[in-house]
Structure formats: structure tokens, C-alpha cells
Design a protein around this motif. Structure first.
Motif, PDB file in Angstrom:
ATOM      1  N   UNK A 175       5.131  13.761   2.639  1.00 56.74           N
ATOM      2  CA  UNK A 175       5.618  12.403   2.870  1.00 56.74           C
ATOM      3  C   UNK A 175       4.758  11.383   2.131  1.00 56.74           C
ATOM      4  N   UNK A 176       5.420  10.363   1.587  1.00 54.25           N
ATOM      5  CA  UNK A 176       4.733   9.194   1.046  1.00 54.25           C
ATOM      6  C   UNK A 176       5.059   8.036   1.982  1.00 54.25           C
ATOM      7  N   UNK A 177       4.022   7.344   2.415  1.00 54.17           N
ATOM      8  CA  UNK A 177       4.170   6.184   3.285  1.00 54.17           C
ATOM      9  C   UNK A 177       3.953   4.916   2.457  1.00 54.17           C
ATOM     10  N   UNK A 178       4.779   3.902   2.703  1.00 55.83           N
ATOM     11  CA  UNK A 178       4.703   2.658   1.943  1.00 55.83           C
ATOM     12  C   UNK A 178       4.734   1.491   2.915  1.00 55.83           C
ATOM     13  N   UNK A 194       7.982   2.136   5.182  1.00 53.61           N
ATOM     14  CA  UNK A 194       8.988   3.179   4.974  1.00 53.61           C
ATOM     15  C   UNK A 194       8.272   4.491   4.701  1.00 53.61           C
ATOM     16  N   UNK A 195       8.917   5.567   5.121  1.00 53.35           N
ATOM     17  CA  UNK A 195       8.427   6.893   4.760  1.00 53.35           C
ATOM     18  C   UNK A 195       9.452   7.527   3.828  1.00 53.35           C
ATOM     19  N   UNK A 199      13.115  12.747  -3.709  1.00 57.04           N
ATOM     20  CA  UNK A 199      13.212  12.303  -2.320  1.00 57.04           C
ATOM     21  C   UNK A 199      14.371  13.007  -1.619  1.00 57.04           C
ATOM     22  N   UNK A 200      14.142  13.422  -0.371  1.00 58.11           N
ATOM     23  CA  UNK A 200      15.238  13.969   0.428  1.00 58.11           C
ATOM     24  C   UNK A 200      15.619  13.040   1.579  1.00 58.11           C
ATOM     25  N   UNK A 201      14.752  12.053   1.872  1.00 59.80           N
ATOM     26  CA  UNK A 201      15.098  11.068   2.894  1.00 59.80           C
ATOM     27  C   UNK A 201      14.151   9.882   2.816  1.00 59.80           C
ATOM     28  N   UNK A 224       0.839  -1.203   0.000  1.00 63.01           N
ATOM     29  CA  UNK A 224       0.000   0.000   0.000  1.00 63.01           C
ATOM     30  C   UNK A 224       0.867   1.244   0.000  1.00 63.01           C
ATOM     31  N   UNK A 225       0.339   2.313  -0.602  1.00 63.81           N
ATOM     32  CA  UNK A 225       0.977   3.629  -0.632  1.00 63.81           C
ATOM     33  C   UNK A 225      -0.014   4.660  -0.109  1.00 63.81           C
TER      34      UNK A 225
END
Length: 143
Positions: free
Chosen positions: A78-81, A113-114, A124-126, A71-72
């Protein structure tokens, strides 16, 4: 869904697929600044050289390491996965000062992961993977 949100979600999908393909130059290109903060161990890999070192170190014991997105979600910058991390223990695994020789055993553990993005940006920065390293050891029957 707005255009920026869609671009960010695609960046994360691409990033994760490129990790599976071991296309490190293309993975680095998904970052504005390459950075991994490993929540499970507290280790930070900051900058291209450190991130490439992480790739080498993590793929030595598990050269077929992959991920399967479950899932996303997008929230703010932020994108959470949620995903399955998979792999086979085919190379030496270094744990502390110890080396565990390849067992040929496979693992499949659920992780999250975020992915943090700068305001208004789609690079992406992190990346912050959240995991319990013991799950991999248990799946490989090493604990």
C-alpha cells in the motif's frame, strides 16, 4: 528504498497528476483493475465504466478539481498519501435528489488516500480516499 517501492510511489504521483489533468485514459492505465472505494460515503466504483462515471460525476460540479500532495508513505502493498483536495464550484452539484447550482466558491480540504497494489506489482488495484464530505460543503458555505 527498493525498485518496486519507487515504481509504486511514482505510479501514485503520476495517477494523481493525471487526475488533475483530466487525462482519464492515462489514469485508467495506472490501474491493473480500476476501482475506487469511497470511505466517506461507502460508494464503490468497480471497473472501467464505473470509474469513468465517477470521473464525470465528480468533475461536473468541480471541473478544476485538483490535488496537492503533502506526504507519501509506502507500507507493504500500500501507498498512503496525504493531500489537499481543491476545486471551484462551477457546475451543478447533485446531493441526493437535490441540485445545488454553481456558487463560484473555492474549496481546499485536507484528505488522505490509500492505494493498494498486488503483491509484486506496480499497477493500482484499488484507491481508497478517506474524507468527510461535510468539509467540502462547509468550505463552500453550503452547510
Amino acid at each position: 528504498m527498493n525498485e518496486l517501492m519507487e515504481r509504486r510511489l511514482q505510479t501514485v504521483r503520476d495517477h494523481m497528476a493525471l487526475e488533475c489533468a483530466c487525462d482519464w485514459d492515462a489514469v485508467i492505465a495506472t490501474f491493473e483493475h480500476p476501482r475506487y472505494e469511497m470511505y466517506g460515503t461507502g460508494t464503490v466504483y468497480d471497473g472501467e465504466e464505473a470509474v469513468r462515471g465517477y470521473f464525470r460525476a465528480s468533475r461536473t460540479p468541480f471541473p478544476d478539481q485538483g490535488n496537492e500532495i503533502i506526504a507519501l508513505a509506502h507500507a507493504g502493498d500500500t501507498v498512503l498519501v496525504e493531500f489537499w483536495l481543491t476545486g471551484t464550484h462551477l457546475g451543478p452539484l447533485r446531493v441526493g435528489g437535490q441540485v445545488i447550482e454553481p456558487t463560484g466558491r473555492r474549496f481546499r480540504v485536507r484528505m488522505a488516500a490509500s492505494f493498494e497494489f498486488p503483491p509484486g506489482g506496480d499497477k493500482i488495484i484499488c484507491e481508497r480516499p478517506y474524507f468527510d464530505a461535510m468539509q467540502v460543503f462547509q468550505a463552500l458555505a453550503l452547510s
